[in-house]
Design a protein around this motif. Structure first.
Motif, PDB file in Angstrom:
ATOM      1  N   HIS A 137     -14.510  -3.966  -6.443  1.00  0.00           N
ATOM      2  CA  HIS A 137     -14.851  -5.392  -6.461  1.00  0.00           C
ATOM      3  C   HIS A 137     -14.067  -6.403  -7.094  1.00  0.00           C
ATOM      4  N   PHE A 189     -21.633  -5.336  -4.225  1.00  0.00           N
ATOM      5  CA  PHE A 189     -21.192  -5.541  -2.833  1.00  0.00           C
ATOM      6  C   PHE A 189     -22.414  -5.851  -1.951  1.00  0.00           C
ATOM      7  N   ARG A 212     -17.432  -8.121  -0.610  1.00  0.00           N
ATOM      8  CA  ARG A 212     -17.848  -8.793  -1.973  1.00  0.00           C
ATOM      9  C   ARG A 212     -18.580  -9.896  -1.690  1.00  0.00           C
TER      10      ARG A 212
END
Length: 212
Positions: A137, A189, A212
């Motif tokens: 991420h 996410f 993301r």
């Protein structure tokens, strides 16, 4: 299940099998239309987000990195095993390969448009998966795409030999797609698709797409 020294075990095991692994799997993708289709979809999603650099994390000898480059992505590879990286650089001299770990990627925040982990999460213990997903991420820009490929099902086993009969010492973890998707959501996410693949009787693979 706590697996002490798991990173060292992976590094040593794949250093040992690197040359045989590359030889055995060099042309495997040619016989895997479903896998090629999944990778083509990943490439399309990355291009839809504006293209940009794509990391193949746990790239091994670079065969998937090279395929991504062939279908138009700005792909580079990262692998824990120095021997794997050496083979990748030898077999694909025009591409970039680096030694690194997915638990602490040597990449800046938001550097990537895409990230692929192609059957490289299978050796990561359950308690370390959130650490890995947090790193994924961090290094993806907003809208950046992640594709995970892994062994489906459930349970773990210790692999002590493989790829030409060489000794190994790695745990292989099988996970249902729903659990992997839930872990990605917990890391921030948005999951777009969960796919199950059955390439042979009693064999299940999983693919999860997210951004993301």
């Amino acid at each position: 299940m706590r697996v002490p020294g798991w990173l060292d075990d992976i590094r040593t095991s794949y250093d040992t099998v690197a040359a045989s692994y590359a030889d055995l799997l060099r042309d495997a993708l040619a016989g895997e239309p479903f896998q090629r289709g999944v990778l083509a979809l990943f490439a399309e999603l990355v291009r839809a987000r504006g293209a940009g650099p794509v990391a193949d994390v746990g790239c091994g000898p670079g065969r998937i990195t090279a395929h991504l480059h062939h279908i138009g992505l700005d792909a580079f590879g990262i692998d824990l095993s120095p021997a794997m990286v050496e083979v990748a650089r030898r077999d694909h001299p025009g591409l970039r390969f680096e030694v690194g770990t997915m638990t602490r990627l040597d990449l800046t925040d938001g550097e990537l448009t895409g990230l692929l982990a192609w059957f490289s999460l299978i050796h990561v213990p359950d308690e370390e998966v959130p650490v890995v997903f947090a790193e994924f991420h961090r290094v993806l820009r907003p809208g950046g795409v992640v594709l995970l490929a892994f062994h489906g099902g459930d349970g773990s086993r210790l692999k002590t030999q493989g790829y030409g009969g060489h000794p190994m010492n790695v745990h292989v973890h099988h996970r249902p797609t729903g659990r992997v998707a839930a872990g990605l959501r917990a890391a921030g996410f948005t999951v777009e698709a969960e796919l199950a693949h059955h390439p042979a009787p009693d064999v299940t693979g999983g693919f999860v797409f997210a951004h993301r």
